[in-house]
Design an enzyme around this catalytic site. Structure first.
Site, short mmCIF file in Angstrom:
data_model
loop_
_atom_site.label_atom_id
_atom_site.label_comp_id
_atom_site.label_asym_id
_atom_site.label_seq_id
_atom_site.Cartn_x
_atom_site.Cartn_y
_atom_site.Cartn_z
N ASP A 1 15.56 -3.08 2.74
CA ASP A 1 16.51 -3.53 3.93
C ASP A 1 17.60 -2.98 4.80
OD1 ASP A 1 16.44 -4.56 6.59
OD2 ASP A 1 16.94 -6.68 6.07
N ASP B 1 20.69 -2.66 7.64
CA ASP B 1 21.15 -3.81 8.38
C ASP B 1 22.61 -2.91 8.93
OD1 ASP B 1 18.33 -4.36 9.25
OD2 ASP B 1 19.45 -6.05 7.93
N ARG C 1 10.62 -6.91 0.72
CA ARG C 1 11.04 -5.94 1.27
C ARG C 1 11.16 -4.53 0.31
NH1 ARG C 1 13.99 -7.36 6.15
NH2 ARG C 1 11.61 -9.17 6.02
N ARG D 1 9.86 1.77 2.22
CA ARG D 1 9.94 -0.03 3.72
C ARG D 1 8.70 -0.01 4.05
NH1 ARG D 1 13.66 -2.60 6.27
NH2 ARG D 1 12.10 -5.02 6.87
#
Length: 160
Positions: free
Chosen positions: A95, A97, A92, A83
């Site tokens: 990712d 989250d 990217r 990343r």
């Protein structure tokens, strides 16, 4: 153990493989169990349009890790998979989250839970609904209501 939901996204370096590798790494976290994963969805980028389409999914985990320790572990996985943050909402390799962590509401310099603006993102709400159709968010929003705004979504469900 706390139930948490993790959003996964990638649009570089074979995104489907990136998500599979991330799920494997998440399943190997200490004091954490990967419960289920949504289908993978191909979606248009949220930000700059001069980048490849994304592959997105949501994972449900049970964990004893604190929210910040979980964040640290997810960022470690992102870094191990290459990343690089070049621009906001840019391309990217991976990712990860934290969308939800139990019924907690957290707001500090490192972490916002529920994840900010998740309720407006089809690539989050549609896969989240797929694996948690009876979910009520900590702010009392109901997933069955949130998903209605994306009834005509343009994402493509993949079968990786």
């Amino acid at each position: 153990m706390i139930t948490a939901y993790i959003a996964l996204g990638s649009n570089l370096n074979t995104p489907v493989e990136q998500l599979h590798a991330a799920l494997k790494a998440i399943s190997q976290l200490s004091n954490t169990h990967l419960v289920t994963t949504s289908s993978f969805y191909k979606s248009k980028p949220l930000g700059p349009q001069d980048q490849p389409d994304y592959v997105n999914a949501v994972a449900k985990i049970e964990t004893e890790l604190s929210p910040l320790k979980l964040l640290d572990e997810l960022q470690r996985i992102e870094n191990e998979q290459g990343r690089v943050r070049l621009r906001r909402w840019g391309e990217r390799t991976l990712d990860l989250d934290i969308l939800l962590y139990g019924n907690e509401i957290i707001q500090n310099e490192r972490l916002t839970i529920p994840h900010y603006d998740m309720h407006n993102r089809e690539f989050v709400i549609v896969p989240l609904f797929e694996i948690a159709s009876d979910l009520v968010l900590p702010n009392s929003q109901i997933i069955t209501e949130l998903v209605k705004q994306f009834a005509d979504h343009k994402m493509i469900k993949l079968n990786p």
